[in-house]
Design a protein around this motif. Structure first.
Motif, mmCIF file in Angstrom:
data_model
loop_
_atom_site.group_PDB
_atom_site.id
_atom_site.type_symbol
_atom_site.label_atom_id
_atom_site.label_comp_id
_atom_site.label_asym_id
_atom_site.label_seq_id
_atom_site.Cartn_x
_atom_site.Cartn_y
_atom_site.Cartn_z
ATOM 1 N N VAL A 197 0.994 13.220 -23.821
ATOM 2 C CA VAL A 197 0.856 13.950 -22.505
ATOM 3 C C VAL A 197 -0.106 14.875 -22.679
ATOM 4 C CG1 VAL A 197 2.412 14.890 -21.487
ATOM 5 C CG2 VAL A 197 3.750 13.212 -21.899
ATOM 6 N N LEU A 198 -1.028 14.040 -22.087
ATOM 7 C CA LEU A 198 -1.882 15.476 -21.275
ATOM 8 C C LEU A 198 -1.426 16.898 -21.394
ATOM 9 C CD1 LEU A 198 -5.138 15.486 -20.588
ATOM 10 C CD2 LEU A 198 -4.640 15.651 -17.992
ATOM 11 N N ASN A 199 -2.128 18.003 -21.848
ATOM 12 C CA ASN A 199 -1.218 19.282 -21.927
ATOM 13 C C ASN A 199 -2.801 20.073 -20.423
ATOM 14 O OD1 ASN A 199 -1.750 21.921 -21.686
ATOM 15 N ND2 ASN A 199 -1.114 22.017 -23.808
ATOM 16 N N SER A 200 -1.716 20.349 -19.631
ATOM 17 C CA SER A 200 -2.519 20.506 -18.331
ATOM 18 C C SER A 200 -2.772 21.829 -18.495
ATOM 19 C CB SER A 200 -1.661 20.070 -16.938
ATOM 20 O OG SER A 200 -0.340 21.099 -16.969
ATOM 21 N N HIS A 201 -2.573 22.776 -19.594
ATOM 22 C CA HIS A 201 -3.453 23.615 -19.671
ATOM 23 C C HIS A 201 -4.047 23.992 -20.099
ATOM 24 C CE1 HIS A 201 0.393 25.356 -18.139
ATOM 25 N NE2 HIS A 201 1.436 24.373 -18.997
ATOM 26 N N ALA A 202 -4.510 23.100 -20.405
ATOM 27 C CA ALA A 202 -5.542 23.572 -20.804
ATOM 28 C C ALA A 202 -7.017 22.523 -20.823
ATOM 29 C CB ALA A 202 -5.716 22.151 -23.222
ATOM 30 N N SER A 229 -2.899 32.247 -17.170
ATOM 31 C CA SER A 229 -1.867 31.912 -17.916
ATOM 32 C C SER A 229 -2.260 30.496 -18.868
ATOM 33 C CB SER A 229 -1.183 31.955 -16.691
ATOM 34 O OG SER A 229 -0.814 30.725 -16.216
ATOM 35 N N HIS A 230 -2.699 30.597 -18.342
ATOM 36 C CA HIS A 230 -3.609 28.631 -18.760
ATOM 37 C C HIS A 230 -3.492 29.039 -20.280
ATOM 38 C CE1 HIS A 230 -2.788 26.860 -15.030
ATOM 39 N NE2 HIS A 230 -2.991 27.334 -14.523
ATOM 40 N N ALA A 231 -4.645 30.121 -20.364
ATOM 41 C CA ALA A 231 -5.371 29.891 -21.579
ATOM 42 C C ALA A 231 -4.080 30.465 -22.695
ATOM 43 C CB ALA A 231 -6.271 31.797 -21.553
ATOM 44 N N THR A 277 -0.873 30.085 -21.904
ATOM 45 C CA THR A 277 0.203 29.387 -22.136
ATOM 46 C C THR A 277 -0.115 28.546 -23.535
ATOM 47 O OG1 THR A 277 0.968 29.070 -20.104
ATOM 48 C CG2 THR A 277 1.706 27.368 -21.877
ATOM 49 N N LEU A 278 -1.114 28.005 -23.042
ATOM 50 C CA LEU A 278 -2.233 27.008 -24.159
ATOM 51 C C LEU A 278 -1.832 27.414 -25.692
ATOM 52 C CD1 LEU A 278 -3.414 24.861 -25.321
ATOM 53 C CD2 LEU A 278 -5.609 25.860 -24.490
ATOM 54 N N LEU A 332 5.295 16.920 -16.621
ATOM 55 C CA LEU A 332 5.039 16.579 -18.167
ATOM 56 C C LEU A 332 4.316 17.394 -18.357
ATOM 57 C CD1 LEU A 332 6.890 13.612 -19.113
ATOM 58 C CD2 LEU A 332 7.843 15.921 -18.654
ATOM 59 N N PRO A 333 2.570 16.756 -17.874
ATOM 60 C CA PRO A 333 1.798 17.642 -19.111
ATOM 61 C C PRO A 333 1.936 19.426 -18.490
ATOM 62 C CG PRO A 333 1.148 15.847 -16.955
ATOM 63 C CD PRO A 333 1.976 16.072 -17.348
ATOM 64 N N PHE A 334 2.317 20.118 -17.677
ATOM 65 C CA PHE A 334 2.737 21.538 -17.765
ATOM 66 C C PHE A 334 3.566 21.645 -19.017
ATOM 67 C CE2 PHE A 334 2.317 20.257 -12.953
ATOM 68 C CZ PHE A 334 1.462 21.454 -12.617
ATOM 69 N N LYS A 335 4.602 21.015 -19.193
ATOM 70 C CA LYS A 335 5.026 21.409 -20.853
ATOM 71 C C LYS A 335 6.261 22.168 -20.344
ATOM 72 C CE LYS A 335 1.486 19.034 -23.023
ATOM 73 N NZ LYS A 335 2.079 17.292 -23.153
#
Lengths: 342, 342
Positions: A59-64, B62-64, B66-67, B125-128
DNA sequence: GTGAAAGCGCTAACAA
DNA sequence: TTGTTAGCGCTTTCAC
């Protein structure tokens, strides 16, 4: 072996692009492309990657993804209250407009509070939103400035203003009020009352109403400001207050259908004949308005349609399609029913 | 000079933590701590950082965040349709429960479709996600498996089931149906009809209804399945169909208030006396139910309250507080009004 | 209480 | 069409 060293210590993150690449026997970037830009890889590559993805459960990590690409897929939608059927409809329209796209709508409720609006806006900025939508015009100056600096598309909905922050799809509340004013004028009502908000869009409805009446040399004899909750029950109470203050009232324009419905129901209890003794009109055209007896004269606003148009316009902009205009005025209609005509 | 080289090529990203750190004369990590964990830095540090943040206009990415940290703040909420007032209320409750928290609710509509539900789940799901909420039980087996594997808290709402995926806050539809069945039995109605969905929660309401009637040796004489739209207008049509098929019908239980309201309004047009000739009951207790004439006997479900409880329970779990239970049954009530009692 | 180094997982830019 | 390299912006170690 770096790869296996990582593998060993890999409970935290789950399956990564790199793992898929290894299974597929290709490079990570090819997997990335096969997933995000399938047109740019060969048919064979697509299949290999698809298999490996299925096998690994990747599952792709959208944050990355967002961090690297700088392109977020999140669109916050600010709504005063989702319990308002019109806003819910508008939201549904916007949501439908983005179906099948790469974007996701994030709901944010402002509860009719400028302070909360500002707070909510600030709280979504860390997501680096792709765009921002508002059901309603942004009132506070601070928030307007924040949004302009953001430099992402901003869509305001619902009202019509000559000076939107960026894009706008809305109705003219003044026009709605004016249509009703003209209708009341034509019907020859005297002793007219208005009940509802007198600020913001309420102010515009009232101003339009007065304008419409003025064309017939008339004016509201009573304005009952209602800035608090405006439920069905409040409509009944409002009716009684109006009859106290203006016993020979002939017609009332309620700024929302809920109030008007409450008034109609209370009028029945009080054995006041509508529209014979008292005419009643609303604003919004709720589902029930046409079914109640007497059916309610009101202003029809196509909230779902508006949300849909706004969503589509914004989507087109985000997908960098040509846009004829960034401002759209939705049609609005007077629905004359039996609550104002015998 | 690496820093200035970066600065020069810095239109894309905006202000970074590093920039704030430089202005404040501290290290980036201290800025991060001052922002995310203020308790772990000195008062002086907090002030220096706050000033630098204000001066630079810094907004956390927030993406960085969360990553790196692996802790997402997004909670998708799946709703069949936001235009359904009950679901809107539930959503409002959930939304209120998370106010002031670090979490954000992402709306996802499933339009009563299993396929769409699966698609929407996959798409978030990609949003974890930190957790997932559903208004309604998750029907499809595939989606249930996906969610179990996800290993994040899953909250199901609205219905009551003995086998939730994880957490559950809901009403018992069977209980609601049973309460109405008992009421109809007590009132001594014969020739009874049920109209509404007969699948999923409709099936439960119907089963409960039959169970309640059975206590009085009674049973529905007619079941009118309505799996499509169930608006006010459909209620009127349903009334007519029932009277065709069961002319001496004495009482109808509609599985939603909208239908029951439509039936009451149509009955008035047909000059059928409610409840004298025909009793009518609904399910849901919409705002208007108590205001209409005759007022509607119905089952009260506190959707807002349920959403609020569900949100609070989930929030407690996410903030790793002690949880007494992960399953909660919300109270449900029979509201006896004039549409079934003279 | 504060800092240095490392790397979360991905994709843009460049190269072949 | 495919691969290599580098680094998005932050926070987690680990050190002091």
């Amino acid at each position: 072996m770096k790869a296996s060293a990582r593998r060993a210590s890999k409970p935290p993150g789950g399956v990564r692009l790199e793992d898929v690449a290894r299974v597929a026997g290709v490079s990570p970037i090819s997997v990335s492309r096969a997933l995000g830009n399938p047109g740019r890889v060969s048919e064979a590559m697509r299949r290999k990657v698809a298999e490996a993805v299925a096998k690994t459960g990747f599952v792709l990590n959208s944050h990355a993804s967002t961090l690297k690409s700088g392109r977020s897929t999140l669109i916050p939608v600010f709504v005063s209250s989702i319990q308002n059927a019109h806003f819910a409809n508008a939201l549904q329209g916007a949501s439908d407009a983005f179906e099948g796209s790469r974007y996701h709508l994030v709901m944010a409720q402002t509860n009719y509070s400028d302070r909360l609006e500002q707070e909510m806006v600030d709280s979504v900025l860390p997501f680096k939103p792709a765009a921002v939508m508002f059901t309603g015009m942004v009132q506070s100056k601070g928030t307007r400035e924040t949004l302009k600096r953001l430099a992402v598309p901003v869509m305001e909905m619902w009202d019509y203003s000559p000076t939107p922050i960026d894009m706008l799809v809305g109705f003219s509340n003044a026009e709605g009020g004016r249509l009703m004013g003209e209708h009341f004028g034509q019907r020859g009502f005297r002793k007219i009352a208005y009940a509802g908000r007198t600020r913001d869009r309420g102010a515009q409805r009232l101003a339009g109403f007065q304008e419409g009446l003025a064309l017939y040399g008339s004016a509201p004899a009573l304005v009952l400001p209602m800035e608090g909750p405006r439920t069905v029950a409040d409509g009944g109470a409002a009716l009684e207050r109006i009859l106290q203050q203006l016993p020979d009232c002939e017609a009332i324009f309620f700024a929302t259908d809920s109030l008007a419905l409450g008034a109609i129901l209370r009028a029945a209890e009080l054995e006041i004949e509508v529209p014979k003794t008292l005419a009643i009109a609303g604003y919004g055209d709720l589902d029930i308005a046409r079914h109640i007896a007497p059916s309610l004269t009101t202003i029809h606003v196509g909230a779902y349609d508006m949300g849909l148009r706004a969503g589509k316009m914004l989507r087109a902009r985000l997908e960098s399609k040509e846009l004829a205009s960034t401002i759209l005025r939705c049609p609005i209609q007077l629905e004359v029913r039996t609550s104002t005509t015998p």
